[in-house]
Enzyme design. Structure first.
Site, PDB file in Angstrom:
ATOM      1  N   THR A   1       0.868  -1.161   0.000  1.00 38.67           N
ATOM      2  CA  THR A   1       0.000   0.000   0.000  1.00 38.67           C
ATOM      3  C   THR A   1       0.903   1.208   0.000  1.00 38.67           C
ATOM      4  OG1 THR A   1      -1.688  -1.142   1.230  1.00 38.67           O
ATOM      5  CG2 THR A   1      -1.917   1.196   1.085  1.00 38.67           C
TER       6      THR A   1
ATOM      7  N   SER B   1     -12.376   1.928  11.513  1.00 38.52           N
ATOM      8  CA  SER B   1     -13.232   2.606  12.498  1.00 38.52           C
ATOM      9  C   SER B   1     -13.323   4.092  12.224  1.00 38.52           C
ATOM     10  CB  SER B   1     -12.689   2.380  13.897  1.00 38.52           C
ATOM     11  OG  SER B   1     -12.635   0.989  14.162  1.00 38.52           O
TER      12      SER B   1
END
Length: 412
Positions: free
Chosen positions: A197, A412
């Site tokens: 990533t 989250s």
């Protein structure tokens, strides 16, 4: 907290003639944050890249590859790159491809070029639909912000779990011509060779022929972004792009030329700096670790061993705890897959401390010496295989409690 990594200074990031950068707050995932970036290129620019090897490669990676292949066939130059953070547009099937292409169409309409002249990039959460309407709505703001000296904002606009932007510049004189290079990168987790990533963008104002640039970007990646590992995960969106705008009066048309060698050295050095920034800002990292494997029969086997050490959770957690449980390094070397390795010739060093001699504990090694080194924020592991002249170096970091917390709470 990044390991010995000062914040880049915006004024130190040099504009590269032939490229403009504009950012926007498009609300891709969160409101009130820079999450959309456009890099507008001069018509003289050449562009080349390397991408993730993950078979689940993201939709934008697939589109980039197709557009770069079309460039080889048709010769129409790439005119812009568009990057969003917050959503990876990976694992999204045909709808993801349609959204990546729709982003290209929308930007092409605004820049009066063809969609195939746009390269899209995404980073963020996997398996969620790309909010393409928000990206489209943010494009005019990004275009309005286009400036040559916008590299710091650009670096901020591609961050995900990074704790700080990553950017660097330098100038070199080649054949009496001053050449400028500036680049940005992002990444903090899911970092592994063959990339992860991570996104990296390096631009220079030199004029570099397309085949030469394609050769250079692969060679540079092998010396930089393919030499880092944080957690052994290879993600879906990795991309490293090299842009040569052609604005400076230096032409590089041959890989055997002195001009190529000089430019390659500068690009590789800048890319190594950007790659090491990713490791220094690894999720929860407290230590920056260099793993140098020497005296091998090939670079490939040296890298195998270096990566085995760098990927080992047991090694990385020991380094976090400053615990010189260094037998874990020997175990990683042993399972690295070099089947004819004669461990009786192996020597292991921790910075200046000779830990293992000829495959066993060095009689002169003292635990307090190992502990002294382990408490440092920067450490070098050196492995001498005693079987050849090849060598390889990999950069990694430790594993901390914070790494687990960051990845447990990522959505989250």
């Amino acid at each position: 907290m990044a390991v010995n990594l000062p914040l880049p200074v915006a004024a130190d990031l040099k504009p590269v003639a032939g490229i403009e950068l504009g950012h926007a707050e498009a609300g891709v995932r969160k409101a009130n944050r820079k999450d959309l970036l456009i890099m507008k290129l001069a018509p003289t620019a050449t562009v080349a890249g390397v991408f993730t090897t993950n078979r689940f490669c993201a939709a934008p990676v697939q589109v980039c590859k197709a557009h770069l292949e079309g460039l080889r066939m048709a010769g129409a130059p790439i005119r812009a790159l568009v990057i969003n953070t917050g959503n990876a547009n990976a694992g999204t099937g045909e709808a993801g491809l349609a959204n990546a292409n729709a982003t290209c169409v929308a930007l092409a309409d605004l820049l009066a070029c063809e969609p195939s002249q746009i390269l899209p990039f995404s980073t963020g959460v996997i398996l969620e639909p790309l909010p393409v309407d928000r990206i489209k709505a943010g494009l005019p703001q990004a275009i309005a912000n286009l400036k040559t000296d916008n590299w710091y904002n650009a670096a901020e606009s591609i961050m995900t779990t990074d704790t700080q932007p990553k950017a660097a510049s330098r100038t070199v004189v080649i054949n009496g011509v001053t050449v400028t290079l500036t680049g940005i990168s992002k990444g903090a987790g899911m970092i592994k060779p063959n990339m992860a990533t991570m996104l990296g963008f390096v631009a220079t104002d030199a004029k570099v022929a397309q085949p030469v640039l394609e050769h250079m970007v692969k060679a540079v990646a092998d010396k930089s972004f393919n030499c880092i590992t944080i957690d052994g995960d290879t993600s879906t969106n990795d991309s490293f792009m090299l842009i040569a705008t052609g604005a400076a009066p230096l032409e590089v048309g041959n890989i055997d030329s002195p001009e190529y060698a000089a430019l390659f050295a500068a690009v590789a050095a800048l890319s190594q700096e950007l790659a090491q920034m990713i490791v220094r800002d690894g999720e929860g990292a407290t230590k920056f670790i260099t793993i140098a494997v020497e005296d091998g029969t090939s670079v490939e086997e040296c890298r195998k061993i270096a990566y085995a050490i760098g990927h080992s959770p047991l090694v990385k957690t020991a380094f976090y705890a400053s615990d010189p449980n260094l037998g874990r390094i020997l175990a990683a070397i042993g399972y690295a897959g070099v089947n004819d390795l004669d461990v009786n010739k192996l020597n292991l060093y921790l910075d200046d401390v000779w830990v293992a001699r000829n495959g066993g504990r060095n009689p002169d090694y003292k635990e307090e010496d190992g502990q002294r080194v382990m408490k440092q924020s920067e450490i070098t592991i050196r492995v001498k295989l005693g079987r050849g002249t090849a060598a390889a170096t990999v950069w990694t970091c430790d594993f901390s409690h914070e790494y687990v917390s960051i990845n447990a709470d990522y959505r989250s």
